[in-house]
Design a protein around this motif. Sequence first.
Motif, mmCIF file in Angstrom:
data_model
loop_
_atom_site.group_PDB
_atom_site.id
_atom_site.type_symbol
_atom_site.label_atom_id
_atom_site.label_comp_id
_atom_site.label_asym_id
_atom_site.label_seq_id
_atom_site.Cartn_x
_atom_site.Cartn_y
_atom_site.Cartn_z
ATOM 1 N N ASP A 222 0.835 -1.209 0.000
ATOM 2 C CA ASP A 222 0.000 0.000 0.000
ATOM 3 C C ASP A 222 0.870 1.260 0.000
ATOM 4 O OD1 ASP A 222 -2.183 -1.680 0.092
ATOM 5 O OD2 ASP A 222 -2.469 -1.503 2.275
ATOM 6 N N ALA A 223 1.989 1.233 0.788
ATOM 7 C CA ALA A 223 2.873 2.396 0.825
ATOM 8 C C ALA A 223 3.507 2.651 -0.548
ATOM 9 C CB ALA A 223 3.960 2.187 1.872
ATOM 10 N N ALA A 224 3.927 1.553 -1.185
ATOM 11 C CA ALA A 224 4.514 1.715 -2.516
ATOM 12 C C ALA A 224 3.498 2.289 -3.509
ATOM 13 C CB ALA A 224 5.052 0.375 -3.013
ATOM 14 N N LYS A 225 2.249 1.838 -3.367
ATOM 15 C CA LYS A 225 1.194 2.344 -4.243
ATOM 16 C C LYS A 225 0.960 3.830 -4.017
ATOM 17 C CE LYS A 225 -3.666 1.598 -5.409
ATOM 18 N NZ LYS A 225 -4.898 0.815 -5.098
ATOM 19 N N VAL A 226 0.929 4.216 -2.738
ATOM 20 C CA VAL A 226 0.733 5.636 -2.422
ATOM 21 C C VAL A 226 1.923 6.462 -2.910
ATOM 22 C CG1 VAL A 226 0.508 7.285 -0.525
ATOM 23 C CG2 VAL A 226 -0.786 5.149 -0.479
ATOM 24 N N ARG A 227 3.148 5.940 -2.661
ATOM 25 C CA ARG A 227 4.330 6.673 -3.139
ATOM 26 C C ARG A 227 4.299 6.812 -4.659
ATOM 27 N NH1 ARG A 227 7.114 3.629 0.871
ATOM 28 N NH2 ARG A 227 7.712 2.093 -0.738
ATOM 29 N N GLY A 228 3.921 5.721 -5.311
ATOM 30 C CA GLY A 228 3.855 5.799 -6.774
ATOM 31 C C GLY A 228 2.842 6.832 -7.266
ATOM 32 N N GLU A 229 1.681 6.819 -6.601
ATOM 33 C CA GLU A 229 0.670 7.806 -6.983
ATOM 34 C C GLU A 229 1.154 9.227 -6.703
ATOM 35 O OE1 GLU A 229 -2.704 6.625 -4.759
ATOM 36 O OE2 GLU A 229 -3.247 4.942 -6.082
ATOM 37 N N ASP A 231 4.341 10.221 -6.525
ATOM 38 C CA ASP A 231 5.390 10.572 -7.504
ATOM 39 C C ASP A 231 4.768 10.914 -8.848
ATOM 40 O OD1 ASP A 231 7.261 10.116 -5.561
ATOM 41 O OD2 ASP A 231 7.755 8.065 -6.232
ATOM 42 N N ALA A 232 3.709 10.188 -9.228
ATOM 43 C CA ALA A 232 3.058 10.472 -10.521
ATOM 44 C C ALA A 232 2.423 11.857 -10.503
ATOM 45 C CB ALA A 232 2.002 9.395 -10.796
ATOM 46 N N GLN A 233 1.742 12.149 -9.374
ATOM 47 C CA GLN A 233 1.139 13.483 -9.282
ATOM 48 C C GLN A 233 2.205 14.573 -9.279
ATOM 49 O OE1 GLN A 233 -1.397 13.569 -5.893
ATOM 50 N NE2 GLN A 233 -2.851 12.033 -6.728
ATOM 51 N N ALA A 234 3.318 14.334 -8.540
ATOM 52 C CA ALA A 234 4.407 15.318 -8.522
ATOM 53 C C ALA A 234 4.990 15.525 -9.915
ATOM 54 C CB ALA A 234 5.497 14.875 -7.548
ATOM 55 N N ALA A 235 5.154 14.411 -10.626
ATOM 56 C CA ALA A 235 5.689 14.531 -11.994
ATOM 57 C C ALA A 235 4.753 15.327 -12.880
ATOM 58 C CB ALA A 235 5.919 13.127 -12.574
ATOM 59 N N VAL A 236 3.453 15.107 -12.714
ATOM 60 C CA VAL A 236 2.479 15.873 -13.509
ATOM 61 C C VAL A 236 2.555 17.351 -13.162
ATOM 62 C CG1 VAL A 236 -0.004 16.231 -13.887
ATOM 63 C CG2 VAL A 236 0.925 13.919 -13.819
ATOM 64 N N ILE A 237 2.653 17.623 -11.846
ATOM 65 C CA ILE A 237 2.742 19.023 -11.414
ATOM 66 C C ILE A 237 4.014 19.667 -11.946
ATOM 67 C CG2 ILE A 237 2.964 20.516 -9.408
ATOM 68 C CD1 ILE A 237 1.160 18.518 -7.914
ATOM 69 N N TYR A 238 5.138 18.938 -11.802
ATOM 70 C CA TYR A 238 6.403 19.468 -12.315
ATOM 71 C C TYR A 238 6.310 19.736 -13.829
ATOM 72 C CZ TYR A 238 8.763 18.383 -7.913
ATOM 73 O OH TYR A 238 9.154 18.344 -6.607
#
Length: 287
Positions: A222-229, A231-238
């Motif tokens: 679950d933690a990996a899933k949250v981190r992945g989500e 990171d994906a949101q951060a990448a989109v924001i960046y």
Amino acid sequence: MKIATGILVVLLVLIGFSSMYIVSEGQTALLLQFGRIERTSDQPGLHFKLPLVQQVMRFDNRILTMDAQPERYFTSEKKSVNVDFYVKWRIDNNADYYRATGGDPLQAAQRLSPIVKNALRFEFNGRTLQELIAGGRKDITDKVREQTDAAARKNLGIRVVDVRIKRIDLPDEVSDSVYKRMQNERLQLANELRYTGEQMAEKIKADADRQGQILEANAERDAAKVRGEGDAQAAVIYAQAYAQDPEFFAFYRSMEAYRHAFSDGKGVLIVKPDDPFLKYFQSAGKR
């Protein structure tokens, strides 16, 4: 004449008294004539007989006790035990009792004793020592009472009311072997319980470890899933920020790098003045 009359009256009174007898409560009686049984008197009260010819023999009709001496018997494994017992009995048939014992309770007990002992011997010979220790007294005494009662009624005119075993003692050599066997059995049982407990403890521990591993794996997933989500949101924001203003995005990234490089206030940075890392420092100086 008066003397003769007085003597006659006295004789008549004596004859009258000798023709009556009383049977008390708790007694029975036999009426004997020249040693021959004429009549039995089972009911308490006043009874009559022929004077001078017939005699009365009274018996105690209450329950009597025969307390026997301890007797040694052998079990089916040929192990000896000392048995202490007593018998409760009472007269069942006056005539048979008188013929067999002469009305003597001591003689009756002496004749009853071997009957009871033989029955006890038969019962003990058919049982193991373990059965006796486990509590087979009630079954033994019931069977002995039945056997001895039938024989005593037939041969002695006696009814056996009860047979009780007071105690069963083991000889020293038998006691030692019994105690050792009991000790070994208890030790074996304790070892079995201890082994069973250890098995259950290991099983519980293994189940707990397995559940812990499952919970830890699920948490990491679950933690990996949250981190992945994230990171994906951060990448989109960046990416969105970079697309809107590439120059500001480059400036922001440089500021983050400066903050990490000089965060402790003790670091020393050795670079060339025209190094790209100091780009915004140079621009700030020009400004």
